[in-house]
Design a protein around this motif. Sequence first.
Motif, mmCIF file in Angstrom:
data_model
loop_
_atom_site.group_PDB
_atom_site.id
_atom_site.type_symbol
_atom_site.label_atom_id
_atom_site.label_comp_id
_atom_site.label_asym_id
_atom_site.label_seq_id
_atom_site.Cartn_x
_atom_site.Cartn_y
_atom_site.Cartn_z
ATOM 1 N N LYS A 1 67.564 51.212 45.334
ATOM 2 C CA LYS A 1 66.349 50.973 44.563
ATOM 3 C C LYS A 1 65.259 51.959 45.001
ATOM 4 O O LYS A 1 64.162 51.565 45.411
ATOM 5 C CB LYS A 1 65.848 49.530 44.799
ATOM 6 C CG LYS A 1 66.749 48.461 44.245
ATOM 7 C CD LYS A 1 66.606 48.424 42.754
ATOM 8 C CE LYS A 1 67.335 47.252 42.163
ATOM 9 N NZ LYS A 1 67.213 47.242 40.722
ATOM 10 N N ALA B 1 61.794 51.514 43.264
ATOM 11 C CA ALA B 1 61.105 50.291 43.680
ATOM 12 C C ALA B 1 60.517 50.455 45.077
ATOM 13 O O ALA B 1 59.384 50.045 45.334
ATOM 14 C CB ALA B 1 62.059 49.102 43.633
ATOM 15 N N THR C 1 64.753 43.328 42.398
ATOM 16 C CA THR C 1 64.499 44.180 43.559
ATOM 17 C C THR C 1 64.604 43.377 44.842
ATOM 18 O O THR C 1 65.207 43.826 45.822
ATOM 19 C CB THR C 1 63.108 44.841 43.450
ATOM 20 O OG1 THR C 1 63.087 45.670 42.290
ATOM 21 C CG2 THR C 1 62.796 45.675 44.677
#
Length: 189
Positions: A4, A7, A27
């Motif tokens: 991720k 994120a 997330t």
Amino acid sequence: MAKKPDAIRNLKRAVLNGERRGVTTETLAALAPVLKTTAAWLLEGVGDGGSSTAIRVVGRIGAGAEILPEFEQIPPEGLFEIELSFPLPPETVAFAVEGDSMWPRYDSGDVVICGKAESDAHAVIGLEAAVRTSDGKRYLKTIRRGPSAGLFDLESHNAPPIRGVGLEWAARILMILPRSQWRQSLTAR
């Protein structure tokens, strides 16, 4: 590790700028195993948050089977991870048992968690240990003094011993996880 990157970058930017922006549950679910916690703890502080540990099973160990690590074709990240409900020292490593020469103590499919690999095998004489021989094979055996300095005998519970071998490393067995008592972590590949 959580796959991720956007994120993570956005979270860092928000923290640096003093912003209080939300994080998606997707997330949080991806970050939780990497951070060795749960999404619930990250979101609301519910539960212990750090009570579990994932240990990577890095390969197979021979108990009657002959394991040749160079030809084993294990991915760099290992075979899989097992989720445990207690912490382990950072230098521990785990192997999946293959074969039956150490039966009835070990069954094929059990996982052994080992301490730090020692280059001096004298530290594990008389103990069951994971070893790598000088010819590159990996075994789970009881270690005995060999016929001369630098050589060792590897004993099984129900198979002939392997006599007079050199060892690259040996790691004492800290724990046995019977095949019926462990489960792969959700982060396993």
